[in-house]
Design a protein around this motif. Structure first.
Motif, PDB file in Angstrom:
ATOM      1  N   ARG A 234      25.392  73.649  35.208  1.00 37.22           N
ATOM      2  CA  ARG A 234      26.370  73.504  36.291  1.00 37.22           C
ATOM      3  C   ARG A 234      26.426  72.057  36.768  1.00 37.22           C
ATOM      4  O   ARG A 234      27.494  71.479  36.948  1.00 37.22           O
ATOM      5  CB  ARG A 234      25.952  74.428  37.438  1.00 37.22           C
ATOM      6  CG  ARG A 234      27.089  75.161  38.092  1.00 37.22           C
ATOM      7  CD  ARG A 234      26.689  76.219  39.076  1.00 37.22           C
ATOM      8  NE  ARG A 234      25.451  76.044  39.765  1.00 37.22           N
ATOM      9  CZ  ARG A 234      24.445  76.903  39.707  1.00 37.22           C
ATOM     10  NH1 ARG A 234      24.539  77.978  38.972  1.00 37.22           N
ATOM     11  NH2 ARG A 234      23.329  76.698  40.385  1.00 37.22           N
ATOM     12  N   LYS A 235      25.234  71.445  36.954  1.00 36.84           N
ATOM     13  CA  LYS A 235      25.171  70.051  37.420  1.00 36.84           C
ATOM     14  C   LYS A 235      25.837  69.111  36.426  1.00 36.84           C
ATOM     15  O   LYS A 235      26.555  68.191  36.809  1.00 36.84           O
ATOM     16  CB  LYS A 235      23.705  69.641  37.624  1.00 36.84           C
ATOM     17  CG  LYS A 235      23.145  70.023  38.995  1.00 36.84           C
ATOM     18  CD  LYS A 235      21.851  69.284  39.269  1.00 36.84           C
ATOM     19  CE  LYS A 235      20.671  70.200  39.118  1.00 36.84           C
ATOM     20  NZ  LYS A 235      19.392  69.550  39.308  1.00 36.84           N
ATOM     21  N   LYS A 238      29.535  69.504  36.655  1.00 36.96           N
ATOM     22  CA  LYS A 238      30.038  68.926  37.909  1.00 36.96           C
ATOM     23  C   LYS A 238      30.059  67.393  37.868  1.00 36.96           C
ATOM     24  O   LYS A 238      30.823  66.756  38.573  1.00 36.96           O
ATOM     25  CB  LYS A 238      29.181  69.384  39.101  1.00 36.96           C
ATOM     26  CG  LYS A 238      29.254  70.870  39.399  1.00 36.96           C
ATOM     27  CD  LYS A 238      30.594  71.302  39.923  1.00 36.96           C
ATOM     28  CE  LYS A 238      30.642  72.800  40.170  1.00 36.96           C
ATOM     29  NZ  LYS A 238      32.006  73.295  40.313  1.00 36.96           N
ATOM     30  N   LYS A 239      29.196  66.818  37.039  1.00 42.74           N
ATOM     31  CA  LYS A 239      29.154  65.347  36.942  1.00 42.74           C
ATOM     32  C   LYS A 239      30.373  64.789  36.216  1.00 42.74           C
ATOM     33  O   LYS A 239      30.695  63.615  36.332  1.00 42.74           O
ATOM     34  CB  LYS A 239      27.876  64.909  36.203  1.00 42.74           C
ATOM     35  CG  LYS A 239      26.641  64.856  37.094  1.00 42.74           C
ATOM     36  CD  LYS A 239      25.436  64.413  36.279  1.00 42.74           C
ATOM     37  CE  LYS A 239      24.160  64.542  37.104  1.00 42.74           C
ATOM     38  NZ  LYS A 239      22.957  64.324  36.270  1.00 42.74           N
ATOM     39  N   LYS A 241      33.821  63.741  35.682  1.00 40.39           N
ATOM     40  CA  LYS A 241      34.945  63.413  36.564  1.00 40.39           C
ATOM     41  C   LYS A 241      36.243  63.500  35.764  1.00 40.39           C
ATOM     42  O   LYS A 241      36.341  62.947  34.673  1.00 40.39           O
ATOM     43  CB  LYS A 241      34.784  62.009  37.161  1.00 40.39           C
ATOM     44  CG  LYS A 241      33.596  61.876  38.114  1.00 40.39           C
ATOM     45  CD  LYS A 241      33.709  62.839  39.290  1.00 40.39           C
ATOM     46  CE  LYS A 241      32.442  62.883  40.137  1.00 40.39           C
ATOM     47  NZ  LYS A 241      32.451  63.981  41.093  1.00 40.39           N
ATOM     48  N   ASP A 277      39.895  74.081  42.584  1.00 35.78           N
ATOM     49  CA  ASP A 277      39.211  73.502  41.414  1.00 35.78           C
ATOM     50  C   ASP A 277      40.156  72.608  40.613  1.00 35.78           C
ATOM     51  O   ASP A 277      39.767  71.532  40.159  1.00 35.78           O
ATOM     52  CB  ASP A 277      38.695  74.612  40.488  1.00 35.78           C
ATOM     53  CG  ASP A 277      37.437  75.274  41.016  1.00 35.78           C
ATOM     54  OD1 ASP A 277      36.877  74.782  42.005  1.00 35.78           O
ATOM     55  OD2 ASP A 277      37.009  76.292  40.434  1.00 35.78           O
ATOM     56  N   SER A 280      40.733  69.353  42.253  1.00 35.37           N
ATOM     57  CA  SER A 280      39.509  68.572  42.481  1.00 35.37           C
ATOM     58  C   SER A 280      39.316  67.554  41.349  1.00 35.37           C
ATOM     59  O   SER A 280      39.894  67.687  40.273  1.00 35.37           O
ATOM     60  CB  SER A 280      38.325  69.538  42.532  1.00 35.37           C
ATOM     61  OG  SER A 280      37.124  68.892  42.246  1.00 35.37           O
ATOM     62  N   ASN A 282      36.376  67.240  40.079  1.00 35.34           N
ATOM     63  CA  ASN A 282      35.306  67.848  39.272  1.00 35.34           C
ATOM     64  C   ASN A 282      35.896  68.893  38.328  1.00 35.34           C
ATOM     65  O   ASN A 282      36.827  69.610  38.692  1.00 35.34           O
ATOM     66  CB  ASN A 282      34.267  68.539  40.170  1.00 35.34           C
ATOM     67  CG  ASN A 282      33.491  67.557  41.008  1.00 35.34           C
ATOM     68  OD1 ASN A 282      33.165  66.468  40.547  1.00 35.34           O
ATOM     69  ND2 ASN A 282      33.210  67.922  42.249  1.00 35.34           N
ATOM     70  N   LYS A 283      35.316  68.982  37.151  1.00 33.87           N
ATOM     71  CA  LYS A 283      35.821  69.914  36.143  1.00 33.87           C
ATOM     72  C   LYS A 283      35.584  71.363  36.573  1.00 33.87           C
ATOM     73  O   LYS A 283      34.493  71.713  37.029  1.00 33.87           O
ATOM     74  CB  LYS A 283      35.101  69.636  34.826  1.00 33.87           C
ATOM     75  CG  LYS A 283      35.578  70.469  33.661  1.00 33.87           C
ATOM     76  CD  LYS A 283      35.057  69.885  32.362  1.00 33.87           C
ATOM     77  CE  LYS A 283      35.488  70.752  31.193  1.00 33.87           C
ATOM     78  NZ  LYS A 283      35.417  70.056  29.938  1.00 33.87           N
ATOM     79  N   ARG A 286      34.987  78.242  35.648  1.00 34.56           N
ATOM     80  CA  ARG A 286      35.008  79.395  36.554  1.00 34.56           C
ATOM     81  C   ARG A 286      35.222  80.699  35.788  1.00 34.56           C
ATOM     82  O   ARG A 286      35.966  80.755  34.811  1.00 34.56           O
ATOM     83  CB  ARG A 286      36.133  79.198  37.579  1.00 34.56           C
ATOM     84  CG  ARG A 286      36.214  80.303  38.649  1.00 34.56           C
ATOM     85  CD  ARG A 286      37.206  79.950  39.745  1.00 34.56           C
ATOM     86  NE  ARG A 286      36.710  78.905  40.630  1.00 34.56           N
ATOM     87  CZ  ARG A 286      35.897  79.111  41.659  1.00 34.56           C
ATOM     88  NH1 ARG A 286      35.487  80.343  41.952  1.00 34.56           N
ATOM     89  NH2 ARG A 286      35.503  78.103  42.411  1.00 34.56           N
ATOM     90  N   ASP A 412      40.175  71.892  32.443  1.00 37.27           N
ATOM     91  CA  ASP A 412      39.480  72.917  33.215  1.00 37.27           C
ATOM     92  C   ASP A 412      39.361  74.181  32.371  1.00 37.27           C
ATOM     93  O   ASP A 412      40.153  74.411  31.452  1.00 37.27           O
ATOM     94  CB  ASP A 412      40.257  73.224  34.500  1.00 37.27           C
ATOM     95  CG  ASP A 412      40.217  72.053  35.474  1.00 37.27           C
ATOM     96  OD1 ASP A 412      39.110  71.620  35.808  1.00 37.27           O
ATOM     97  OD2 ASP A 412      41.294  71.562  35.881  1.00 37.27           O
ATOM     98  N   ASP A 434      31.153  78.925  38.273  1.00 33.06           N
ATOM     99  CA  ASP A 434      31.583  79.391  39.596  1.00 33.06           C
ATOM    100  C   ASP A 434      32.232  80.750  39.396  1.00 33.06           C
ATOM    101  O   ASP A 434      32.775  81.045  38.323  1.00 33.06           O
ATOM    102  CB  ASP A 434      32.581  78.396  40.207  1.00 33.06           C
ATOM    103  CG  ASP A 434      31.909  77.072  40.540  1.00 33.06           C
ATOM    104  OD1 ASP A 434      30.824  77.106  41.141  1.00 33.06           O
ATOM    105  OD2 ASP A 434      32.454  76.016  40.177  1.00 33.06           O
TER     106      ASP A 434
END
Length: 683
Positions: A234-235, A238-239, A241, A277, A280, A282-283, A286, A412, A434
């Motif tokens: 997940r991290k 989220k990194k 961009k 999402d 955003s 962040n990718k 979900r 995404d 998510d």
């Protein structure tokens, strides 16, 4: 004690163990025991108490008993194939020890004349004399035998004695591992460390003590290692961009106004989560989870529409061509000529495919629908901004990770599943993602009435479907899938087809596991177009396909299925505006569990409640679709019975994430529980 002082000893090859050669290693590997650590999870199922010694006069026939005897005479027959016999005694009586397929030298060695020997094994009685055939345990040192010996589910070719010897060797050589948990977590388990917990797990007196601290600690380790890996994935996602999508809310409102229904509150909430999402930097990664008929497709199509209006392309993948075509037709009707939509199909000729591929590469297609073939290497997108995958419950963590990487940094990912599962299991299976859940069903969707009927009352069922056919409705007739014998499964569907075809000539078709893929698509398409009235099928009816005119499903031998599977099958009907029915047929003499399953299904249409009840009855490994997910890697943990441990693991992961803690101390945990390949660059 081994020279290896950390977890590496536990990951060593089985041949590192004394007395374990290539033959034994291969036997164990057949049972997926590939290293020393794997052996720790082959738990004793019971034990034999050999600690109490008995006099010969007090022996009980047919039981495993321990006695101390003195051998007095050898009887080695000259005739081959006859057993070797040793006459033995104690102060209370006599007993013969019988040896089949044993050499004289071996017998003399283990039972020397005139010495006190302790033996253990099953007692028999033959010709007025006690006998002990091929005793399992023989030793001059009684302390080696007079103890509790665990009984395991043995691999063929490995004796109980050897197995116990191997396990005891591992336990006595357990390395001292540095503690990875915080003090707060250890307090929950009475501060028992990993080594102590493993030792307790293998003690005879602790068999079945699932609530004790040692068991709970080890179950928590399993759960936590999974959550930890999910957190790291997940991290990493989220990194990434990406270029955020600028959503046109006015266009979204216009499309929603065109619908013949209003979105439910759950659909609105979920759409808003996805929109956030998309917009955003962040990718998005979900999962959209919803029960059958809860309206996931419309939410995903609005998300696709918003993505296209931001200047990006969308790919929507379905498990079958007919479902991909159904999504394509719905989107075409919904968006009319506003955006460019195409379907790539296995039936498309080479020329058509080439044109579609060229259009995709030049950004002349906004949304492409198809099966997994969409993601072949030769298919290139100009500006892919969203991947939607329908019915993805067969995707494991590694496949999802590769999928996320494939789309590129601006793309995404939205995955959808109609398999409702309890929250604890969702946290485990989809913790890297998510989550959005649609529980609420549209008001227009009528609950399916569920009935149970004895097979002997089939005439009543035939009368019922005759009336339905006269009203212009269609029927699914499902025959059971018996995993052990696909032949039986196949023939039962064929026989039912022949039976129904006589009653309803030219109105019945047949679908089973041996049906050719292309023929299957044609049969389903013809059923959709109402070219016949009854479809006899095995359980290969695809999840997710809409047959609005089919309003009755009959499921034979309903007791052969789990609750979740019955609920998924039931979801094939009730997709139109008519009253729908599901008839569960069964033979008499149902087990208590089968009765329980049928009653739960009759009481409820809520897939989340049903799946939770299914897990309570069957165990989590058997739930529809989860065998492929890798979730069965859990050796001790159970998402229903260890609900509190799942919640504790979730809380601890959030604490670690919020404090941005270094997870280097968890390296042994992740390596041991075989999750390191996913985040192999861990510190």
């Amino acid at each position: 004690m081994t020279n290896k002082s950390n977890y590496e000893y536990l990951l060593s090859d089985l041949t590192e163990l004394n007395g374990v050669g290539i033959k034994t290693t291969n036997l164990l590997k057949r049972k997926k025991i590939n290293n020393i650590f794997d052996l720790l999870w082959k738990l004793p199922k019971s034990y034999t108490d050999r600690s109490l010694s008995t006099n010969i006069k007090d022996l009980r026939i047919g039981e495993n008993q321990t006695i101390t005897i003195i051998p007095k005479k050898y009887l080695f027959p000259r005739v081959r194939n006859l057993p070797n016999r040793v006459s033995c005694f104690d102060e209370t009586g006599e007993i013969d020890c019988i040896f089949f397929n044993s050499y004289e030298g071996y017998v003399r060695k283990i039972l020397p004349l005139g010495k006190e020997i302790t033996v253990s094994g099953k007692i028999a009685f033959y010709r007025n004399k006690y006998q002990l055939t091929n005793p399992k345990y023989v030793s001059e040192d009684s302390s080696l035998i007079k103890q509790k010996h665990n009984t395991y589910s043995l691999t063929e070719g490995i004796s109980e004695k050897i197995y116990n010897k191997i396990i005891n060797q591992i336990i006595s050589n357990l390395p001292i591992l540095k503690e990875w948990h915080s003090k707060n977590i250890l307090d929950k388990f009475d501060n028992i460390n990993w080594n102590e917990a493993i030792i307790e797990l293998h003690k005879s007196e602790n068999i079945g003590k699932y609530q004790d601290n040692f068991y709970q600690r080890l179950a928590f380790d399993e759960i936590f290692s999974t959550f930890l890996v999910n957190s790291e994935i997940r991290k990493k996602i989220k990194k990434i961009k990406k270029k955020n999508k600028s959503l046109n809310r006015k266009k979204q409102t216009n499309i929603l106004n065109k619908l013949e229904f209003y979105l439910t509150n759950d659909q609105k909430k979920t759409l808003e989560e996805i929109n956030q999402d998309l917009s955003s930097s962040n990718k998005m990664f979900r999962l959209l989870q919803g029960d059958v008929g809860s309206g996931k497709t419309i939410v995903s199509l609005i998300a696709a529409y918003n993505t296209v209006n931001s200047g990006f392309q969308v790919a929507l993948m379905a498990p079958t061509e007919i479902l991909a075509r159904q999504h394509y037709n719905f989107a075409k009707k919904l968006f009319s000529k506003e955006i460019n939509i195409e379907l790539i199909s296995g039936k498309s000729d080479y020329k058509t495919k080439k044109i579609i591929l060229n259009k995709l590469e030049n950004n002349n297609i906004d949304i492409i629908f198809g099966t997994h073939a969409i993601f072949q290497k030769k298919i290139n997108f100009k500006n892919l901004g969203l991947i939607i995958i329908d019915e993805q419950h067969k995707f494991g963590v590694n496949q999802r990770k590769r999928l996320s990487d494939k789309g590129g940094k601006n793309c995404d990912v939205l995955l959808m599943t109609a398999t409702p599962i309890p929250r604890t299991l969702t946290m485990t299976m989809y913790g890297d993602m998510d989550l959005s859940i649609i529980r609420e069903k549209p008001k227009s969707r009528k609950p399916i009435k569920t009935y149970s009927k004895l097979e002997s009352k089939i005439d009543d069922v035939i009368k019922f479907i005759k009336k339905e056919i006269q009203l212009g409705n269609q029927i699914f007739w499902v025959c059971p899938l018996i995993e052990e014998s696909k032949k039986i499964d196949h023939s039962s569907a064929v026989k039912k087809f022949e039976y129904l075809n006589k009653l309803f000539p030219n109105q019945v078709s047949l679908l089973h596991g041996k049906t050719d893929k292309e023929d299957k698509e044609i049969i389903l398409d013809n059923f959709l177009k109402k070219k016949f009235k009854i479809l006899v099928s095995t359980t290969i009816i695809e999840v997710g396909i809409d047959f609005p005119n089919a309003n009755v499903i009959i499921i034979e031998n309903a007791n052969k299925f789990g609750l979740s599977q019955l609920h998924q099958l039931r979801g094939r009907v009730g997709r139109g505006n008519k009253d729908s029915a599901c008839i569960l047929m069964f033979k008499s003499n149902l087990s208590d569990n089968a009765k329980k399953r049928i009653n739960i299904l009759k009481e409820s249409n809520d897939g989340f409640y049903i799946s939770e009840e299914d897990m309570k009855i069957r165990g989590f490994g058997d739930i529809l679709g989860f065998k492929q997910s890798g979730i069965k890697n859990f050796k001790l943990a159970d998402p229903i019975h260890n609900n509190d441990l799942f919640l504790l693991a979730e809380k601890e992961i959030k604490r670690i994430e919020n404090n941005n803690e270094d997870i280097g101390r968890f390296k042994p945990l992740i390596k041991l529980y075989d999750r390191a390949d996913i985040i192999n660059d861990i510190a």
